[in-house]
Design a protein around this motif. Sequence first.
Motif, short mmCIF file in Angstrom:
data_model
loop_
_atom_site.label_atom_id
_atom_site.label_comp_id
_atom_site.label_asym_id
_atom_site.label_seq_id
_atom_site.Cartn_x
_atom_site.Cartn_y
_atom_site.Cartn_z
N CYS A 14 8.44 -13.39 4.10
CA CYS A 14 7.94 -12.33 4.99
C CYS A 14 7.05 -11.34 4.25
N ALA A 15 7.17 -11.29 2.93
CA ALA A 15 6.37 -10.35 2.14
C ALA A 15 5.00 -10.92 1.77
N VAL A 16 4.84 -12.22 1.89
CA VAL A 16 3.59 -12.87 1.51
C VAL A 16 2.51 -12.55 2.54
N ILE A 17 1.34 -12.18 2.04
CA ILE A 17 0.19 -11.94 2.91
C ILE A 17 -0.75 -13.12 2.73
N ASP A 18 -0.71 -14.04 3.72
CA ASP A 18 -1.49 -15.27 3.65
C ASP A 18 -2.87 -15.15 4.28
N TRP A 19 -3.04 -14.18 5.16
CA TRP A 19 -4.28 -14.09 5.94
C TRP A 19 -4.52 -12.63 6.29
N THR A 20 -5.77 -12.21 6.21
CA THR A 20 -6.12 -10.84 6.60
C THR A 20 -7.38 -10.86 7.45
N PHE A 21 -7.55 -9.81 8.20
CA PHE A 21 -8.77 -9.59 8.97
C PHE A 21 -9.13 -8.12 8.80
N LEU A 22 -10.32 -7.85 8.31
CA LEU A 22 -10.78 -6.50 8.01
C LEU A 22 -9.82 -5.76 7.09
N GLY A 23 -9.18 -6.50 6.20
CA GLY A 23 -8.26 -5.91 5.23
C GLY A 23 -6.85 -5.69 5.74
N PHE A 24 -6.56 -6.05 6.98
CA PHE A 24 -5.23 -5.86 7.55
C PHE A 24 -4.49 -7.19 7.61
N SER A 25 -3.18 -7.14 7.27
CA SER A 25 -2.35 -8.34 7.35
C SER A 25 -1.99 -8.64 8.80
N ILE A 26 -1.43 -9.79 9.03
CA ILE A 26 -1.04 -10.18 10.40
C ILE A 26 -0.05 -9.17 11.00
N PRO A 27 1.01 -8.76 10.28
CA PRO A 27 1.92 -7.77 10.87
C PRO A 27 1.25 -6.42 11.15
N GLU A 28 0.31 -6.02 10.30
CA GLU A 28 -0.41 -4.76 10.56
C GLU A 28 -1.28 -4.88 11.81
N LEU A 29 -1.97 -6.00 11.94
CA LEU A 29 -2.78 -6.22 13.15
C LEU A 29 -1.89 -6.31 14.39
N SER A 30 -0.76 -6.99 14.25
CA SER A 30 0.18 -7.10 15.36
C SER A 30 0.69 -5.73 15.78
N LEU A 31 1.00 -4.90 14.82
CA LEU A 31 1.49 -3.55 15.12
C LEU A 31 0.44 -2.77 15.92
N GLY A 32 -0.83 -2.88 15.55
CA GLY A 32 -1.89 -2.23 16.31
C GLY A 32 -1.98 -2.78 17.72
N PHE A 33 -1.92 -4.10 17.85
CA PHE A 33 -1.97 -4.76 19.16
C PHE A 33 -0.80 -4.33 20.03
N PHE A 34 0.40 -4.34 19.46
CA PHE A 34 1.59 -3.94 20.21
C PHE A 34 1.51 -2.47 20.63
#
Length: 174
Positions: free
Chosen positions: A137-157
């Motif tokens: 869960c700590a691994v950051i495999d993919w980013t978009f505009l410097g944000f990880s998937i959980p960070e992007l998800s948090l914004g979306f949610f």
Amino acid sequence: MRDASLTHSLLSYRGLAGLLTLASIIGMSFAYFYLQGVVKLDPCPLCIFQRMGLIVMGIFAFIAFLLNPKQAWAKILLMFGALLGILWSIAVAIRHVWIQHLPPDQVPSCGPGLDYWMDTLPIAQVLKEVFKGSGECAVIDWTFLGFSIPELSLGFFSILLVMIILAIRQSNAR
């Protein structure tokens, strides 16, 4: 005049319920078809739990869209179900982001995996293990505009949360 009518329709209770349903479908499709199918990322346990909340939100929003109840209590009840789903996703995403920002020596070790836990542990223990987090869960495999998937998800949610609050406010309006 048409623009005002379209905006009014989209910001109505039914319009917001439809947008929430669409957002749930788009979010789940992006996760499954793009992140899993194209990028070949397997979801970690916390990602799966975030998706569960999004699905719950989407189901309640879809029911609200289909039924378009007239009674305020029914509208509020359906959006309350959507609210619980998205709050669950937000809470899990916050925990996920926190785990990703831990110093490497404080990241929990990888466990045996969610499938194993579901087969061998009571559900309360599974929840405890998932929220403890794991190395995967700590691994950051993919980013978009410097944000990880959980960070992007948090914004979306968070955007979906605002939409749900608007829908609840519309419950008393015509």
